[in-house]
Design a protein around this motif. Sequence first.
Motif, PDB file in Angstrom:
ATOM      1  N   LEU A  89       0.840  -1.187   0.000  1.00 52.43           N
ATOM      2  CA  LEU A  89       0.000   0.000   0.000  1.00 52.43           C
ATOM      3  C   LEU A  89       0.883   1.247   0.000  1.00 52.43           C
ATOM      4  CD1 LEU A  89      -2.604  -1.047   2.699  1.00 52.43           C
ATOM      5  CD2 LEU A  89      -3.153  -0.540   0.328  1.00 52.43           C
ATOM      6  N   LYS A  90       0.543   2.207  -0.829  1.00 49.11           N
ATOM      7  CA  LYS A  90       1.219   3.494  -0.792  1.00 49.11           C
ATOM      8  C   LYS A  90       0.465   4.397   0.169  1.00 49.11           C
ATOM      9  CE  LYS A  90       2.529   7.537  -3.545  1.00 49.11           C
ATOM     10  NZ  LYS A  90       2.434   8.205  -4.873  1.00 49.11           N
ATOM     11  N   ALA A  91       1.159   4.931   1.158  1.00 49.24           N
ATOM     12  CA  ALA A  91       0.556   5.812   2.155  1.00 49.24           C
ATOM     13  C   ALA A  91       1.063   7.229   1.961  1.00 49.24           C
ATOM     14  CB  ALA A  91       0.880   5.320   3.563  1.00 49.24           C
ATOM     15  N   GLU A  92       0.181   8.198   2.064  1.00 51.60           N
ATOM     16  CA  GLU A  92       0.553   9.609   1.966  1.00 51.60           C
ATOM     17  C   GLU A  92      -0.022  10.346   3.162  1.00 51.60           C
ATOM     18  OE1 GLU A  92       0.869  11.221  -2.306  1.00 51.60           O
ATOM     19  OE2 GLU A  92      -0.800   9.785  -2.389  1.00 51.60           O
ATOM     20  N   LEU A  93       0.847  11.090   3.863  1.00 51.15           N
ATOM     21  CA  LEU A  93       0.454  11.809   5.073  1.00 51.15           C
ATOM     22  C   LEU A  93       1.415  12.967   5.284  1.00 51.15           C
ATOM     23  CD1 LEU A  93      -1.364  11.845   7.673  1.00 51.15           C
ATOM     24  CD2 LEU A  93       0.404  10.447   8.765  1.00 51.15           C
ATOM     25  N   MET A  94       0.852  14.158   5.494  1.00 49.73           N
ATOM     26  CA  MET A  94       1.662  15.362   5.755  1.00 49.73           C
ATOM     27  C   MET A  94       2.757  15.543   4.707  1.00 49.73           C
ATOM     28  SD  MET A  94       2.050  15.388   9.919  1.00 49.73           S
ATOM     29  CE  MET A  94       2.874  17.002   9.909  1.00 49.73           C
ATOM     30  N   ASP A  95       2.367  15.428   3.435  1.00 48.20           N
ATOM     31  CA  ASP A  95       3.291  15.630   2.308  1.00 48.20           C
ATOM     32  C   ASP A  95       4.441  14.628   2.296  1.00 48.20           C
ATOM     33  OD1 ASP A  95       1.811  17.844   1.410  1.00 48.20           O
ATOM     34  OD2 ASP A  95       2.902  19.188   2.768  1.00 48.20           O
ATOM     35  N   ARG A  96       4.251  13.474   2.926  1.00 49.58           N
ATOM     36  CA  ARG A  96       5.253  12.414   2.914  1.00 49.58           C
ATOM     37  C   ARG A  96       4.625  11.149   2.333  1.00 49.58           C
ATOM     38  NH1 ARG A  96       7.755  16.277   4.029  1.00 49.58           N
ATOM     39  NH2 ARG A  96       9.300  16.627   5.672  1.00 49.58           N
ATOM     40  N   SER A  97       5.437  10.385   1.609  1.00 52.40           N
ATOM     41  CA  SER A  97       4.980   9.113   1.063  1.00 52.40           C
ATOM     42  C   SER A  97       5.812   7.979   1.641  1.00 52.40           C
ATOM     43  CB  SER A  97       5.111   9.101  -0.471  1.00 52.40           C
ATOM     44  OG  SER A  97       4.235  10.041  -1.051  1.00 52.40           O
ATOM     45  N   PHE A  98       5.154   6.894   1.994  1.00 49.39           N
ATOM     46  CA  PHE A  98       5.860   5.707   2.460  1.00 49.39           C
ATOM     47  C   PHE A  98       5.015   4.491   2.105  1.00 49.39           C
ATOM     48  CE2 PHE A  98       3.441   7.706   5.817  1.00 49.39           C
ATOM     49  CZ  PHE A  98       2.735   6.672   6.416  1.00 49.39           C
ATOM     50  N   ARG A  99       5.523   3.318   2.405  1.00 43.77           N
ATOM     51  CA  ARG A  99       4.823   2.091   2.052  1.00 43.77           C
ATOM     52  C   ARG A  99       4.386   1.324   3.289  1.00 43.77           C
ATOM     53  NH1 ARG A  99       7.951  -0.868  -3.050  1.00 43.77           N
ATOM     54  NH2 ARG A  99       7.625   0.814  -4.571  1.00 43.77           N
ATOM     55  N   LEU A 100       3.307   0.577   3.138  1.00 45.99           N
ATOM     56  CA  LEU A 100       2.888  -0.416   4.106  1.00 45.99           C
ATOM     57  C   LEU A 100       2.946  -1.759   3.394  1.00 45.99           C
ATOM     58  CD1 LEU A 100      -0.220   1.370   5.691  1.00 45.99           C
ATOM     59  CD2 LEU A 100       2.058   1.179   6.666  1.00 45.99           C
ATOM     60  N   VAL A 101       3.814  -2.651   3.885  1.00 47.37           N
ATOM     61  CA  VAL A 101       4.022  -3.932   3.210  1.00 47.37           C
ATOM     62  C   VAL A 101       3.487  -5.065   4.079  1.00 47.37           C
ATOM     63  CG1 VAL A 101       6.008  -3.091   1.912  1.00 47.37           C
ATOM     64  CG2 VAL A 101       6.365  -4.133   4.146  1.00 47.37           C
ATOM     65  N   PRO A 102       2.880  -6.090   3.466  1.00 49.80           N
ATOM     66  CA  PRO A 102       2.294  -7.192   4.241  1.00 49.80           C
ATOM     67  C   PRO A 102       3.337  -7.985   5.021  1.00 49.80           C
ATOM     68  CG  PRO A 102       1.430  -7.164   1.998  1.00 49.80           C
ATOM     69  CD  PRO A 102       2.587  -6.220   2.032  1.00 49.80           C
ATOM     70  N   ARG A 103       2.932  -8.421   6.223  1.00 49.14           N
ATOM     71  CA  ARG A 103       3.772  -9.259   7.062  1.00 49.14           C
ATOM     72  C   ARG A 103       3.149 -10.645   7.189  1.00 49.14           C
ATOM     73  NH1 ARG A 103       5.076  -5.786  12.441  1.00 49.14           N
ATOM     74  NH2 ARG A 103       3.375  -7.124  13.186  1.00 49.14           N
ATOM     75  N   GLN A 104       3.944 -11.542   7.740  1.00 47.20           N
ATOM     76  CA  GLN A 104       3.489 -12.920   7.897  1.00 47.20           C
ATOM     77  C   GLN A 104       2.269 -13.022   8.804  1.00 47.20           C
ATOM     78  OE1 GLN A 104       6.496 -15.581   9.427  1.00 47.20           O
ATOM     79  NE2 GLN A 104       5.672 -17.324   8.295  1.00 47.20           N
ATOM     80  N   ASP A 105       2.132 -12.091   9.753  1.00 42.79           N
ATOM     81  CA  ASP A 105       0.991 -12.124  10.670  1.00 42.79           C
ATOM     82  C   ASP A 105      -0.239 -11.401  10.111  1.00 42.79           C
ATOM     83  OD1 ASP A 105       1.784  -9.489  10.803  1.00 42.79           O
ATOM     84  OD2 ASP A 105       2.234  -9.499  12.944  1.00 42.79           O
ATOM     85  N   LYS A 106      -0.195 -11.063   8.810  1.00 39.11           N
ATOM     86  CA  LYS A 106      -1.297 -10.429   8.093  1.00 39.11           C
ATOM     87  C   LYS A 106      -1.453  -8.942   8.422  1.00 39.11           C
ATOM     88  CE  LYS A 106      -2.786 -14.226   6.049  1.00 39.11           C
ATOM     89  NZ  LYS A 106      -2.776 -14.392   4.573  1.00 39.11           N
ATOM     90  N   LYS A 107      -0.543  -8.407   9.232  1.00 33.07           N
ATOM     91  CA  LYS A 107      -0.537  -6.974   9.473  1.00 33.07           C
ATOM     92  C   LYS A 107       0.351  -6.309   8.424  1.00 33.07           C
ATOM     93  CE  LYS A 107      -1.450  -6.969  14.468  1.00 33.07           C
ATOM     94  NZ  LYS A 107      -1.747  -8.377  14.666  1.00 33.07           N
ATOM     95  N   LEU A 108       0.401  -4.985   8.473  1.00 34.59           N
ATOM     96  CA  LEU A 108       1.185  -4.217   7.510  1.00 34.59           C
ATOM     97  C   LEU A 108       2.354  -3.540   8.201  1.00 34.59           C
ATOM     98  CD1 LEU A 108      -1.856  -2.660   5.699  1.00 34.59           C
ATOM     99  CD2 LEU A 108      -0.255  -4.238   4.637  1.00 34.59           C
ATOM    100  N   GLN A 109       3.526  -3.656   7.596  1.00 34.34           N
ATOM    101  CA  GLN A 109       4.769  -3.098   8.140  1.00 34.34           C
ATOM    102  C   GLN A 109       5.048  -1.749   7.509  1.00 34.34           C
ATOM    103  OE1 GLN A 109       6.825  -4.830  10.364  1.00 34.34           O
ATOM    104  NE2 GLN A 109       8.060  -2.991  10.559  1.00 34.34           N
ATOM    105  N   ILE A 110       5.337  -0.751   8.343  1.00 28.35           N
ATOM    106  CA  ILE A 110       5.700   0.563   7.818  1.00 28.35           C
ATOM    107  C   ILE A 110       7.110   0.491   7.243  1.00 28.35           C
ATOM    108  CG2 ILE A 110       6.048   2.993   8.388  1.00 28.35           C
ATOM    109  CD1 ILE A 110       4.105   2.521  10.754  1.00 28.35           C
ATOM    110  N   GLN A 111       7.268   0.999   6.039  1.00 26.79           N
ATOM    111  CA  GLN A 111       8.566   0.940   5.363  1.00 26.79           C
ATOM    112  C   GLN A 111       8.837   2.281   4.694  1.00 26.79           C
ATOM    113  OE1 GLN A 111       9.422  -1.240   1.417  1.00 26.79           O
ATOM    114  NE2 GLN A 111      10.048  -2.744   2.945  1.00 26.79           N
ATOM    115  N   TYR A 112      10.015   2.833   4.974  1.00 30.52           N
ATOM    116  CA  TYR A 112      10.406   4.093   4.349  1.00 30.52           C
ATOM    117  C   TYR A 112      11.734   3.901   3.645  1.00 30.52           C
ATOM    118  CZ  TYR A 112      11.449   9.023   3.604  1.00 30.52           C
ATOM    119  OH  TYR A 112      11.737  10.229   3.024  1.00 30.52           O
TER     120      TYR A 112
END
Length: 601
Positions: free
Chosen positions: A433-456
Amino acid sequence: MHHPFKKIACLLLSALLMLALLAGCASPPVRPQALVPGEYGYLKEHITWLIRKEMSKNNVQGLSIALVDDQQVVWAEGFGYADTAARLPATADTVYRIGSVSKLFTSTAAMQLVEQGRLDLDAPLATYIPDFSLRSRFSNAKPITLRSIMTHHSGIPSDYAKGMWTRQPQPISSLPALIRDEYAAFPPDTFLSYSNLGMSLLGLAVQNVSGQEFAGYMQQALLSPLGMQHSAFSPGIGSAAPAARAYSGSDEKPEPPLRDMPAGGLNASVNDMSRFIRMILAEGEFNGQRIIKPETVREMLRPQNSSVALDQGFRIGLGWMLDGLGGINIKNVGTVAHHSGATLYHRAQLVVLPQVKLGVIVLSNSNSAQGLVNTISTEALKLAVEIKTGRKQPEKKPILTGEFLSADELKAYEGSYATMAGLGTLTAGPGYLKAELMDRSFRLVPRQDKKLQIQYRLLGLFPIDLGELGNYGVSRVNVSGHELLKASDGEQEVVVGEKVTPVPLSAAWQQRVGSYRIVNAGDDTLLADEIVLRLVNNLLLVEYTLPEFGGSRISSVIRPVSDDAAVFTGLWRGMGETLRVVHEQGVEQVLYSGYRLERVK
């Protein structure tokens, strides 16, 4: 022309050089093979190294720390300058504005009066402030009580901004008349909504019941019995030593006076604050004198909101934040009770570990120090716990990421979210997932536990270690019709956003799109500037800049409830609050938190 790989290599080299410069040349002190219980020499060396590195990195001018082991202050020291122009060093007796850490004192004083039978935690606030009232859209709502105020579940708006930071603040006794036409943000006891205004009204209840002006009563009831000789509640900090000057970067700034003293008006040193910590660790006793009862301390540190579904895993006591919110993440120690503080330019963090009987207070006179005071507090206590008990923090386990969510599962996250930091968006990409917040872009990538990991990724290419933030997994949950995003590290969790969808807009609201200015600012220090009402993707947004907080641009969603009123959408501080439209002498004005805004033609 440059070879593309050579260009990338040059960019990477520049980034690495920048990071090296930020880190500084000094290496951390060598850790001894074994840590001896009660010997804090290595802790002082290591945290001193960390403080100096982080102060340089963040351009922080002054900082003081005190570490408490049960009834002993094992370390108290200042770093940098209380006054850079005068080259006056910061010390353990330097006085800072401690901001919202003041709420712990106001709550404690209220609990003293509860013990005396003069206040009732579960009585309506109007019992003690007869002229208190708020408008409400919520039928059959519970009354606002002292308990709901101390747990930030009262539904009272976060602030009454007009006159909050101003040269000549009105007394807190003026608040009931000022807020009479304001609306409650939420029904009481339905969601945590942080409120400075609520805590100031608690202080007014203390003032009314005690029959003494708030600051004087606090001196008599709490500060003097604790021997806090350099401490006082006051609208401002003053300029005489040992008071610290205030800074934004290297520039000295005037810290404006504050009306809401019960919420954030205490001036104190770390030496003085160590006395309050010692009292809490001794369950209400200090130097043989009983300040509050042991059962009162235990009640203040007991989670009060376990039955509130929308809070998810977040826990709060009476005045105290509990466990991991705000970056205070310490494992295997029982209760972690804390409170941070911020005025315009000062920053503070206080943490106590009641079961381990350790505590720390870190204060700074720079507005770039919030992350630093959190980091220093946490790292000092982690090391202190290991020295005192032999317990190490659990090692960070590698978290597997990959194709653990289907394209449909990722797409279900897509949309706009109201968050603590304004409007954010999630858009599904190939496997992330591409996330955009406060003029910043980062990614949320799937984890083994089905949650999403913040990645910059630095420069969009190179993954950056996000430290403690990297331990949190993001997931979706639907609670009582609210589609929420929450973040969890497996033990602690907090709601970080609520999904928002467009609603039909009347012609009246569509015609209000444009730029606005505050017309009744007076002598106030304004926290919001460049205010714009915009329509984006069928969402009505209020956008504004925070000039005193790095110039950040915030976008908040509002939802009209009539042609003349709208509420901020989402959950958390400032949300649920009301914008009202009035007409004065043929001119349309938007009212919010005491301010009047007119459209710029």
